[in-house]
Design an enzyme around this catalytic site. Structure first.
Site, PDB file in Angstrom:
ATOM      1  N   HIS A   1       3.062  23.348 -14.992  1.00  0.00           N
ATOM      2  CA  HIS A   1       4.331  22.974 -14.357  1.00  0.00           C
ATOM      3  C   HIS A   1       4.317  23.396 -12.893  1.00  0.00           C
ATOM      4  CE1 HIS A   1       5.502  27.203 -14.510  1.00  0.00           C
ATOM      5  NE2 HIS A   1       5.138  27.232 -15.785  1.00  0.00           N
TER       6      HIS A   1
HETATM    7  P1  TYD Z   1       6.924  28.827 -19.305  1.00  0.00           P
HETATM    8  O1  TYD Z   1       7.331  29.198 -17.913  1.00  0.00           O
HETATM    9  O2  TYD Z   1       6.778  27.394 -19.620  1.00  0.00           O
HETATM   10  O3  TYD Z   1       5.561  29.546 -19.681  1.00  0.00           O
HETATM   11  P2  TYD Z   1       4.142  29.535 -18.984  1.00  0.00           P
HETATM   12  O4  TYD Z   1       4.268  28.942 -17.631  1.00  0.00           O
HETATM   13  O5  TYD Z   1       3.739  30.948 -18.973  1.00  0.00           O
HETATM   14  O6  TYD Z   1       3.214  28.781 -19.848  1.00  0.00           O
HETATM   15  O7  TYD Z   1       7.921  29.523 -20.309  1.00  0.00           O
HETATM   16  C1  TYD Z   1       7.689  29.536 -21.694  1.00  0.00           C
HETATM   17  C2  TYD Z   1       9.033  29.660 -22.394  1.00  0.00           C
HETATM   18  O8  TYD Z   1       9.646  30.897 -22.023  1.00  0.00           O
HETATM   19  C3  TYD Z   1      10.010  28.563 -22.014  1.00  0.00           C
HETATM   20  O9  TYD Z   1      10.736  28.251 -23.194  1.00  0.00           O
HETATM   21  C4  TYD Z   1      10.945  29.210 -21.036  1.00  0.00           C
HETATM   22  C5  TYD Z   1      10.917  30.663 -21.442  1.00  0.00           C
HETATM   23  N1  TYD Z   1      11.072  31.602 -20.300  1.00  0.00           N
HETATM   24  C6  TYD Z   1      12.210  32.355 -20.176  1.00  0.00           C
HETATM   25  O10 TYD Z   1      13.148  32.272 -20.997  1.00  0.00           O
HETATM   26  N2  TYD Z   1      12.322  33.224 -19.132  1.00  0.00           N
HETATM   27  C7  TYD Z   1      11.347  33.349 -18.213  1.00  0.00           C
HETATM   28  O11 TYD Z   1      11.484  34.148 -17.252  1.00  0.00           O
HETATM   29  C8  TYD Z   1      10.164  32.551 -18.347  1.00  0.00           C
HETATM   30  C9  TYD Z   1       9.039  32.647 -17.345  1.00  0.00           C
HETATM   31  C10 TYD Z   1      10.062  31.690 -19.410  1.00  0.00           C
END
Ligand code: TYD
Length: 285
Positions: free
Chosen positions: A201
């Protein structure tokens, strides 16, 4: 011998100490714990430190005393936090990345008996009376558009101040000094299975610095035209990622811990999760 085995009552925790169950987001591609200032710890971030490499069985004081509050977490392995102000000393073992020890006020504490792989995280409050600039993010409305102009050249390697020796190594990040933003949120990835990938992302406004606080992983950065892949494998160096950059995290080593310092609280509206949408946004101008 423990106080219980010796027939004594266990020491009463000093009232400044409180164990907290931290939010944990479990997924098949690993666990994530996110800590936002003034939400998951009751102070604004003055400094984030992480320490590792203390010889097993040694006593170690990564911080000595500090002013204000702190949150201590065992990101990897385990260690005791010890406070000697009472007899017997107060001692609590931290061994899970989803449990934090909140120290409410200034006190002296040290780490004892770290496991060989132990990595600790300490988020401490701003020194009282210090005036720091506020995060732009807190003042500005989130714009709906991603910056189409940013490129992977706006991302850069960051080397944090650190000191190390036979007693272990401590790395420190101070908002606005070691990273170009207020650290509104600290989050970390752990127990990422081999072969799993994270990220995938871009953010419209968020700025982040990623660090391999333990182990290693690759970060691929894309701006719609160029791709740059970096391997993060040292606890005192990371990568600054500007807004509008696509990132993918892969090839996590066993026991890797990705620590992220972020400029704003979590906001799903700030994410662009579709790569085609991202590319369209970057080529809009
Ligand atoms: P995501 O940012 O997509 O993970 P990564 O980039 O590490 O693969 O986040 C994964 C899940 O966690 C998504 O459902 C959103 C949640 N999340 C939070 O609730 N708070 C946060 O600070 C972060 C980074 C993610």
């Amino acid at each position: 011998m423990s106080p219980e085995m010796a027939g004594q009552l266990p020491p009463v925790p000093p009232r400044e100490y409180r164990l907290l169950s931290l939010p944990q987001i479990p997924e098949a591609r690993g666990n994530l714990t996110a800590l936002e200032e003034l939400v998951h710890f009751p102070f604004r971030t003055g400094c984030v430190r992480w320490f590792h490499g203390a010889p097993a069985g040694n006593s170690w004081s990564p911080s000595g005393s500090h002013v204000g509050g702190a949150l201590v977490v065992a990101l990897l392995g385990s260690f005791d936090v010890v406070d000697d102000r009472q007899d017997p000393s107060y001692r609590v073992r931290l061994s899970r990345a989803s449990i934090g020890l909140h120290l409410a006020t200034s006190t002296r504490w040290r780490v004892e008996d770290p496991s060989t792989n132990a990595v600790g995280l300490v988020i401490s409050s701003q020194p009282s009376g210090s005036a720091r600039p506020e995060s732009n993010q807190l003042d500005d409305e989130l714009s709906a558009e991603m910056d189409p102009e940013t490129t992977i050249d706006d991302c850069r390697a960051v080397t944090f101040p650190h000191h190390g020796g036979s007693q272990g190594s401590v790395t420190a990040a101070i908002p606005w000094i070691d990273v170009p933003f207020q650290i509104s949120r600290v989050y970390y990835l752990y127990d990422v299975p081999g072969g799993a990938s994270r990220g995938g992302h871009a953010h419209r406004e968020l700025e982040e610095v990623l660090v391999a606080a333990a182990g290693s992983f690759d970060v691929a950065l894309k701006d719609g035209r160029q791709v740059k892949t970096l391997r993060l494998d040292r606890a005192h160096s990371g990568v600054y990622i500007s807004p509008g950059i696509w990132r993918e995290l892969r090839t996590f080593s066993s026991g890797a811990r990705c620590l992220t310092l972020a400029s704003a609280p979590y906001d799903e509206a700030d994410y662009i999760r579709n790569y085609h949408e991202f590319r369209r946004g970057k080529h809009a101008q």
